[in-house]
Scaffold this motif. Structure first.
Motif, PDB file in Angstrom:
ATOM      1  N   GLY A  31      44.298 -31.926 -13.426  1.00 43.52           N
ATOM      2  CA  GLY A  31      45.169 -33.195 -13.933  1.00 43.52           C
ATOM      3  C   GLY A  31      46.154 -33.308 -14.472  1.00 43.52           C
ATOM      4  O   GLY A  31      47.136 -34.773 -15.125  1.00 43.52           O
ATOM      5  N   ASN A  32      47.383 -32.250 -14.621  1.00 47.92           N
ATOM      6  CA  ASN A  32      48.730 -32.663 -15.092  1.00 47.92           C
ATOM      7  C   ASN A  32      49.683 -33.076 -14.086  1.00 47.92           C
ATOM      8  O   ASN A  32      50.503 -33.610 -14.414  1.00 47.92           O
ATOM      9  N   ALA A  33      49.757 -33.388 -12.743  1.00 48.00           N
ATOM     10  CA  ALA A  33      50.269 -33.658 -11.694  1.00 48.00           C
ATOM     11  C   ALA A  33      49.379 -34.526 -10.651  1.00 48.00           C
ATOM     12  O   ALA A  33      48.547 -34.192 -10.236  1.00 48.00           O
ATOM     13  N   ASP A  34      50.648 -35.113  -9.807  1.00 49.00           N
ATOM     14  CA  ASP A  34      49.720 -36.081  -8.609  1.00 49.00           C
ATOM     15  C   ASP A  34      50.039 -34.940  -7.656  1.00 49.00           C
ATOM     16  O   ASP A  34      49.146 -34.936  -6.547  1.00 49.00           O
ATOM     17  N   LEU A  35      51.291 -34.743  -7.529  1.00 44.35           N
ATOM     18  CA  LEU A  35      51.888 -33.974  -6.055  1.00 44.35           C
ATOM     19  C   LEU A  35      52.971 -32.958  -6.818  1.00 44.35           C
ATOM     20  O   LEU A  35      54.025 -33.289  -8.583  1.00 44.35           O
ATOM     21  N   ILE A  36      53.193 -31.469  -6.555  1.00 39.24           N
ATOM     22  CA  ILE A  36      52.952 -30.756  -6.796  1.00 39.24           C
ATOM     23  C   ILE A  36      54.693 -30.047  -5.433  1.00 39.24           C
ATOM     24  O   ILE A  36      54.516 -30.088  -4.349  1.00 39.24           O
ATOM     25  N   ALA A  37      55.881 -30.001  -6.113  1.00 40.78           N
ATOM     26  CA  ALA A  37      57.323 -30.252  -4.499  1.00 40.78           C
ATOM     27  C   ALA A  37      57.350 -28.634  -5.575  1.00 40.78           C
ATOM     28  O   ALA A  37      57.241 -27.506  -6.109  1.00 40.78           O
ATOM     29  N   PHE A  38      57.304 -27.727  -3.994  1.00 39.68           N
ATOM     30  CA  PHE A  38      57.816 -26.368  -3.875  1.00 39.68           C
ATOM     31  C   PHE A  38      59.650 -26.263  -3.041  1.00 39.68           C
ATOM     32  O   PHE A  38      59.651 -27.339  -2.220  1.00 39.68           O
ATOM     33  N   GLY A  39      60.258 -26.120  -3.703  1.00 48.40           N
ATOM     34  CA  GLY A  39      61.306 -25.671  -3.180  1.00 48.40           C
ATOM     35  C   GLY A  39      62.358 -24.601  -2.495  1.00 48.40           C
ATOM     36  O   GLY A  39      61.700 -24.482  -1.402  1.00 48.40           O
ATOM     37  N   ARG A  40      62.350 -23.839  -3.625  1.00 48.11           N
ATOM     38  CA  ARG A  40      62.536 -21.816  -2.900  1.00 48.11           C
ATOM     39  C   ARG A  40      61.517 -21.478  -1.781  1.00 48.11           C
ATOM     40  O   ARG A  40      62.339 -21.540  -1.057  1.00 48.11           O
ATOM     41  N   LEU A  41      60.178 -22.511  -2.596  1.00 46.79           N
ATOM     42  CA  LEU A  41      59.500 -21.268  -1.363  1.00 46.79           C
ATOM     43  C   LEU A  41      58.941 -21.411  -0.374  1.00 46.79           C
ATOM     44  O   LEU A  41      58.733 -21.321   0.435  1.00 46.79           O
ATOM     45  N   PHE A  42      59.740 -23.113  -0.303  1.00 47.54           N
ATOM     46  CA  PHE A  42      60.051 -24.411   0.786  1.00 47.54           C
ATOM     47  C   PHE A  42      60.525 -23.486   1.818  1.00 47.54           C
ATOM     48  O   PHE A  42      60.268 -23.681   2.866  1.00 47.54           O
ATOM     49  N   ILE A  43      62.178 -23.174   1.906  1.00 45.93           N
ATOM     50  CA  ILE A  43      63.032 -23.152   1.763  1.00 45.93           C
ATOM     51  C   ILE A  43      62.804 -21.670   2.201  1.00 45.93           C
ATOM     52  O   ILE A  43      63.223 -21.614   3.877  1.00 45.93           O
ATOM     53  N   ALA A  44      61.796 -20.414   1.975  1.00 52.63           N
ATOM     54  CA  ALA A  44      61.666 -19.468   2.549  1.00 52.63           C
ATOM     55  C   ALA A  44      60.708 -18.828   3.280  1.00 52.63           C
ATOM     56  O   ALA A  44      60.658 -18.037   4.683  1.00 52.63           O
ATOM     57  N   ASN A  45      59.685 -20.495   3.469  1.00 57.59           N
ATOM     58  CA  ASN A  45      58.831 -20.004   4.207  1.00 57.59           C
ATOM     59  C   ASN A  45      58.584 -21.890   4.935  1.00 57.59           C
ATOM     60  O   ASN A  45      58.079 -22.855   4.252  1.00 57.59           O
ATOM     61  N   PRO A  46      58.854 -21.624   5.924  1.00 56.93           N
ATOM     62  CA  PRO A  46      59.327 -22.917   7.543  1.00 56.93           C
ATOM     63  C   PRO A  46      57.344 -23.102   7.342  1.00 56.93           C
ATOM     64  O   PRO A  46      57.380 -24.037   7.742  1.00 56.93           O
ATOM     65  N   ASP A  47      56.522 -22.876   6.975  1.00 57.04           N
ATOM     66  CA  ASP A  47      55.379 -22.822   7.453  1.00 57.04           C
ATOM     67  C   ASP A  47      54.442 -22.906   6.036  1.00 57.04           C
ATOM     68  O   ASP A  47      53.310 -22.051   6.102  1.00 57.04           O
ATOM     69  N   LEU A  48      54.730 -23.529   4.511  1.00 61.01           N
ATOM     70  CA  LEU A  48      54.371 -22.873   3.336  1.00 61.01           C
ATOM     71  C   LEU A  48      52.701 -24.108   3.220  1.00 61.01           C
ATOM     72  O   LEU A  48      51.904 -22.990   2.649  1.00 61.01           O
TER      73      LEU A  48
END
Ligand SMILES: Cc1cc2nc3c(=O)[nH]c(=O)nc-3n(C[C@H](O)[C@H](O)[C@H](O)COP(=O)(O)O)c2cc1C
Length: 97
Positions: A31-48
């Motif tokens: 419950g520490n957050a409602d959404l997690i955003a990914f930056g670098r991992l999404f750049i390197a993994n188009p199907d993250l």
């Protein structure tokens, strides 16, 4: 700091910074957050999302290609389908309409 924000801010809280699939799940479950955003991992993994769902290995981001230059490092990381030798396909299909 996120605990303090969680206590005082009543809106939807999205956080980013150094998450992988496991740590993202733990933050959401705790419950520490409602959404997690990914930056670098999404750049390197188009199907993250698919890779996280399958617990598949992740491509490592190459920082030397960040912030400019050409398409290298933005459009040429392979998807799981490409690694399997399949033709690239859109990740947006009938399931999302
Ligand atoms: C190449 C690159 C470009 C980024 N561009 C932006 C941007 O335009 N706006 C923004 O708010 N954050 C930007 N970020 C930061 C990311 O959104 C994210 O907060 C940061 O990478 C930390 O998350 P991560 O550990 O999942 O990469 C960028 C990060 C990288 C690596």
């Amino acid at each position: 700091m996120s605990e303090m924000i969680r206590r005082t801010y009543r809106g939807v809280l999205m956080v980013a910074g150094g998450f992988d699939g496991g740590s993202a799940e733990r933050w959401l479950e705790d419950g520490n957050a409602d959404l997690i955003a990914f930056g670098r991992l999404f750049i390197a993994n188009p199907d993250l999302p698919e890779r996280l769902r399958l617990h598949a290995p992740l491509n490592s981001p190459d920082p030397s290609t960040f912030y400019g230059g050409g398409e290298r490092g933005y459009t040429d990381y392979p998807s799981l389908a490409q690694e399997r030798g399949e033709a690239p396909r859109s990740v947006i299909d009938g399931r999302w309409r």
